[in-house]
Design a protein around this motif. Sequence first.
Motif, PDB file in Angstrom:
ATOM      1  N   UNK A  20      44.200  47.691  31.127  1.00  0.00           N
ATOM      2  CA  UNK A  20      44.510  46.721  32.173  1.00  0.00           C
ATOM      3  C   UNK A  20      44.675  45.288  31.664  1.00  0.00           C
ATOM      4  N   UNK A  22      40.759  42.210  25.276  1.00  0.00           N
ATOM      5  CA  UNK A  22      39.941  43.045  26.157  1.00  0.00           C
ATOM      6  C   UNK A  22      40.499  43.095  27.582  1.00  0.00           C
ATOM      7  N   UNK A  32      36.426  35.529  30.142  1.00  0.00           N
ATOM      8  CA  UNK A  32      36.649  34.600  31.254  1.00  0.00           C
ATOM      9  C   UNK A  32      36.861  33.158  30.814  1.00  0.00           C
ATOM     10  N   UNK A  43      39.761  48.374  38.533  1.00  0.00           N
ATOM     11  CA  UNK A  43      38.505  48.183  37.800  1.00  0.00           C
ATOM     12  C   UNK A  43      38.624  48.884  36.441  1.00  0.00           C
ATOM     13  N   UNK A  44      37.994  48.312  35.426  1.00  0.00           N
ATOM     14  CA  UNK A  44      37.957  48.949  34.114  1.00  0.00           C
ATOM     15  C   UNK A  44      36.521  49.236  33.701  1.00  0.00           C
ATOM     16  N   UNK A  76      34.632  50.662  30.380  1.00  0.00           N
ATOM     17  CA  UNK A  76      34.823  51.083  28.996  1.00  0.00           C
ATOM     18  C   UNK A  76      34.060  52.399  28.732  1.00  0.00           C
ATOM     19  N   UNK A 114      37.591  44.850  42.563  1.00  0.00           N
ATOM     20  CA  UNK A 114      38.799  44.868  41.726  1.00  0.00           C
ATOM     21  C   UNK A 114      38.754  43.861  40.584  1.00  0.00           C
ATOM     22  N   UNK A 115      39.320  44.264  39.496  1.00  0.00           N
ATOM     23  CA  UNK A 115      39.446  43.368  38.353  1.00  0.00           C
ATOM     24  C   UNK A 115      38.188  43.246  37.517  1.00  0.00           C
ATOM     25  N   UNK A 147      35.360  44.199  34.860  1.00  0.00           N
ATOM     26  CA  UNK A 147      35.437  44.900  33.577  1.00  0.00           C
ATOM     27  C   UNK A 147      34.008  45.140  33.091  1.00  0.00           C
ATOM     28  N   UNK A 169      33.058  45.840  28.122  1.00  0.00           N
ATOM     29  CA  UNK A 169      33.841  45.272  27.016  1.00  0.00           C
ATOM     30  C   UNK A 169      32.890  44.848  25.899  1.00  0.00           C
ATOM     31  N   UNK A 210      36.522  40.584  39.433  1.00  0.00           N
ATOM     32  CA  UNK A 210      36.732  39.793  38.232  1.00  0.00           C
ATOM     33  C   UNK A 210      35.480  39.553  37.409  1.00  0.00           C
ATOM     34  N   UNK A 211      34.394  40.187  37.773  1.00  0.00           N
ATOM     35  CA  UNK A 211      33.152  40.033  36.995  1.00  0.00           C
ATOM     36  C   UNK A 211      33.238  40.853  35.718  1.00  0.00           C
ATOM     37  N   UNK A 212      32.615  40.320  34.646  1.00  0.00           N
ATOM     38  CA  UNK A 212      32.604  41.028  33.369  1.00  0.00           C
ATOM     39  C   UNK A 212      31.161  41.225  32.906  1.00  0.00           C
ATOM     40  N   UNK A 217      29.289  42.782  29.576  1.00  0.00           N
ATOM     41  CA  UNK A 217      29.583  43.306  28.234  1.00  0.00           C
ATOM     42  C   UNK A 217      28.585  44.375  27.786  1.00  0.00           C
ATOM     43  N   UNK A 277      43.667  43.630  48.715  1.00  0.00           N
ATOM     44  CA  UNK A 277      42.893  44.587  49.503  1.00  0.00           C
ATOM     45  C   UNK A 277      43.589  44.839  50.853  1.00  0.00           C
ATOM     46  N   UNK A 296      42.813  38.796  42.519  1.00  0.00           N
ATOM     47  CA  UNK A 296      42.298  39.771  43.485  1.00  0.00           C
ATOM     48  C   UNK A 296      42.136  39.060  44.823  1.00  0.00           C
TER      49      UNK A 296
END
Lengths: 340, 340, 340
Positions: free
Chosen positions: A157, A173, A234, B158-159, B161, B174-175, B177, B180, B212-214, B216, C161, C177
């Motif tokens: 993505x 990433x 980010x 959504x991703x 890993x 959505x968005x 990750x 990572x 959009x939160x990541x 790791x 959405x 998003x």
Amino acid sequence: MKSYTLGEIATHLELELVGDASCVVNGLGTLSNAQPNQIGFLSNPSYIDQLAACQAAAVILSANFADNCPVAALISDSPYVSFAKASALFYEHALSSAGIHPSAIIDDSASVSDSAIIGANVYVGAGAIVGDRTVIEPGCSIGANAKLGQDCHLHSNVTLYHEVQLADRVIIHSGAVIGADGFGFAIDGATSIKIYQLGSVRIDDDVEIGAGTTIDRGAIEDTIIERGVKIDNQVQIAHNCHIGENSIICGCTALAGSVTLGKNCIMGGASGAVGHITIADGVQVSAMSLVSKSILESGRYSSGTGQMRTSEWKRSIVRFQQLDSIARRLKEIERQSDKE
Amino acid sequence: MKSYTLGEIATHLELELVGDASCVVNGLGTLSNAQPNQIGFLSNPSYIDQLAACQAAAVILSANFADNCPVAALISDSPYVSFAKASALFYEHALSSAGIHPSAIIDDSASVSDSAIIGANVYVGAGAIVGDRTVIEPGCSIGANAKLGQDCHLHSNVTLYHEVQLADRVIIHSGAVIGADGFGFAIDGATSIKIYQLGSVRIDDDVEIGAGTTIDRGAIEDTIIERGVKIDNQVQIAHNCHIGENSIICGCTALAGSVTLGKNCIMGGASGAVGHITIADGVQVSAMSLVSKSILESGRYSSGTGQMRTSEWKRSIVRFQQLDSIARRLKEIERQSDKE
Amino acid sequence: MKSYTLGEIATHLELELVGDASCVVNGLGTLSNAQPNQIGFLSNPSYIDQLAACQAAAVILSANFADNCPVAALISDSPYVSFAKASALFYEHALSSAGIHPSAIIDDSASVSDSAIIGANVYVGAGAIVGDRTVIEPGCSIGANAKLGQDCHLHSNVTLYHEVQLADRVIIHSGAVIGADGFGFAIDGATSIKIYQLGSVRIDDDVEIGAGTTIDRGAIEDTIIERGVKIDNQVQIAHNCHIGENSIICGCTALAGSVTLGKNCIMGGASGAVGHITIADGVQVSAMSLVSKSILESGRYSSGTGQMRTSEWKRSIVRFQQLDSIARRLKEIERQSDKE
């Protein structure tokens, strides 16, 4: 799970092994938690007390600690660098599949190397070029005429806009967006006229870009990321920034347009810089600090205030608003005092 | 649009109804704007003045306000909690389709529950496990050997890993990750050697993660999010953080590596914490504040300055840079004054 | 590469041309770097020194500089606005393909205009409407009943959405998003009860939204973005915000819930606002400043401290924590001084 003998590890990492070369290990552990089938490491001397009780198969450490090592020793001039190299040996990342997944959509005019791996539901636009051994994981979208070099790795993505150029060994990433329009508008009365962004983004060798990071295309000329730059998650890099080689940009940092960041800089987490400024080589900016004017000399820079109990902080911020008055009143008192 | 009688609502929410149980409602509204086919609520007593003119079919409120309610009353010990429960009744979210969409790519070695719903263009990698009734919306990418429990809901794009683990009832927007690579490098002269991140991310029951939160993956051990944690949009959680149960992390917060956040903490919006620190249970950090060292006691903490007119603020920040001098000069004046 | 004669450019931009109308140009350049086949521009008078050496085919500038122009002149009352309009002429963005790409999944109940362009691997949910000439690039996911007007452009991997409404000419960049759940929970003892978000997001004409930006749906009523608003990358707009027309929100800004931002405001990069406040029309907030209470008058506002050498800054922040004591001690000295 990958496994190696300690002898193989020593050979790979070019380290001296003191211990049984035939012992098999299959991972890394912290000095305090490493299991008998794992390798530990000691790079920060403050952990030396943990060495005696270490149960690892072997420990990567410097020669001066070797005598204190209760297990096999892998002797390194730079234990942390050797640990980093060891991590690569144990890393496993099952790729989606070899070759081009049948569900990937590759434009007829794109050129994809036979040794590239293209995952499910990837889109590769017209005129795009994908180099040897480059991996594009599921769901990525590669814009028209984008160019990816050799041995790049795009996780799932990722979006590359049209014309974006990646050199070799670039890692990006998931959720990162490279080449979106820079934020440029000309104000015409009450309305904003879009300035179409005619530049692109060029990313040199060995750059790594974190999840959710955005790097905008240039307005007229290109946004440039030099070789060896490492960018965390980010991060926002606006149009026409130029990031010097080997600089490190920690998570959630925001660089406004046309910032020139020198080489070997470190932007701390959630730091920022206003637009159209230059930051010298070797500058380090603290976490959550704002660079509000150019920095011409290397060194460490900060802004902000230290953390406080909110109840006490509320008193300080009231006084912060009175600071100019406080300083003037102090000067007046000093003046009177001098007269006496 | 879902509709219920007030009697059904009272039964679902286990509330006492004072009014016509057969009245039909199909939504919620604010106290001031609710329509005659909607339910309002009064939880903050400062809105009591709006009650008299309320046109809702019924109002969720506490017993002590019931006599003032001009319409039907749904009496609750905790009106805001009852409102939250009512919101679930009216929520509608059409899923992409039942079962596995034909365009989804599921690796042969993955295991997907018959009751799971997998949307269009989803990718599920080798060895991944998807539990009962878990919903994965269009465009998500699930890495190899990832494990999703029951009743999870991943919104579009959504991703996850490889190896990431979600327990039950985890919601991811959505968005986002998850998993990572943590941002780890060993500096070797001028270049940065990548430390491959061998840990993963484990997320316990009832966690919700914003758009959009990541988060790791850990360097050696795992990054851990305990049960009941709620994370807003665009939050960055670096490798090896450990977030204690039921903590709340508001939007755009950035936690550096190896932060241990206690239970029932609240990190305000756009707040941050530097790496390798511990924050005690029950700590609340104000918006845009930086935690720059460990916090050992519960309570509220802040940093930063209050907002000011820029013209006045410019004077304060000049004086902020002189603060040490100001304090020393004051001390000198006090010393002289004592001598006199 | 698009090319035009200077005569065509003058006609398109409604400018007076002093020079050869038949000269062909194919791009824009900065005043100092523009090539003989490009157009330069001079809007900031501080660059006037670069004019004499300019090698562009022509320069967009105001009448008072025309006599100094060594090449053809395109005379404009607002050179920067004319430059913006010129950028549109040279912008090229190869679309994935005309019509609906065969790999796109369009729900049978969705309604897509014949003139819309839907890219590879796009998902359009049940009941969604896509207007004339709207472009949806690869990998986007459009939720059920979302409504997109005419001439919108969604770049790759955007998520809308369910129920989200876009009016006409809305541009959304990759990874954004729109319409994820607002961050709402009712605390019930130690646990957080989710408040389902029953409102949506409504975005009016001519709004542009940057890469990775998130705009949450409202709790009960809608989140609203008025016409002409420009939002940069990685901005977070929480539930029930109302953004007034033509306001500009720079990158990484975070607005908490129920913020009402006026018209023609500028939120600087990485700025923020706490929840449930109102910001008047025409307010400008500096980079990385936090608005912690309502602003009732237009003007410029800031918070934070200026950047300093870290070594000196550490002294200032110690004193910042003593500020209340410093102010009280100063007052005591003044009191004593008055008595004498």
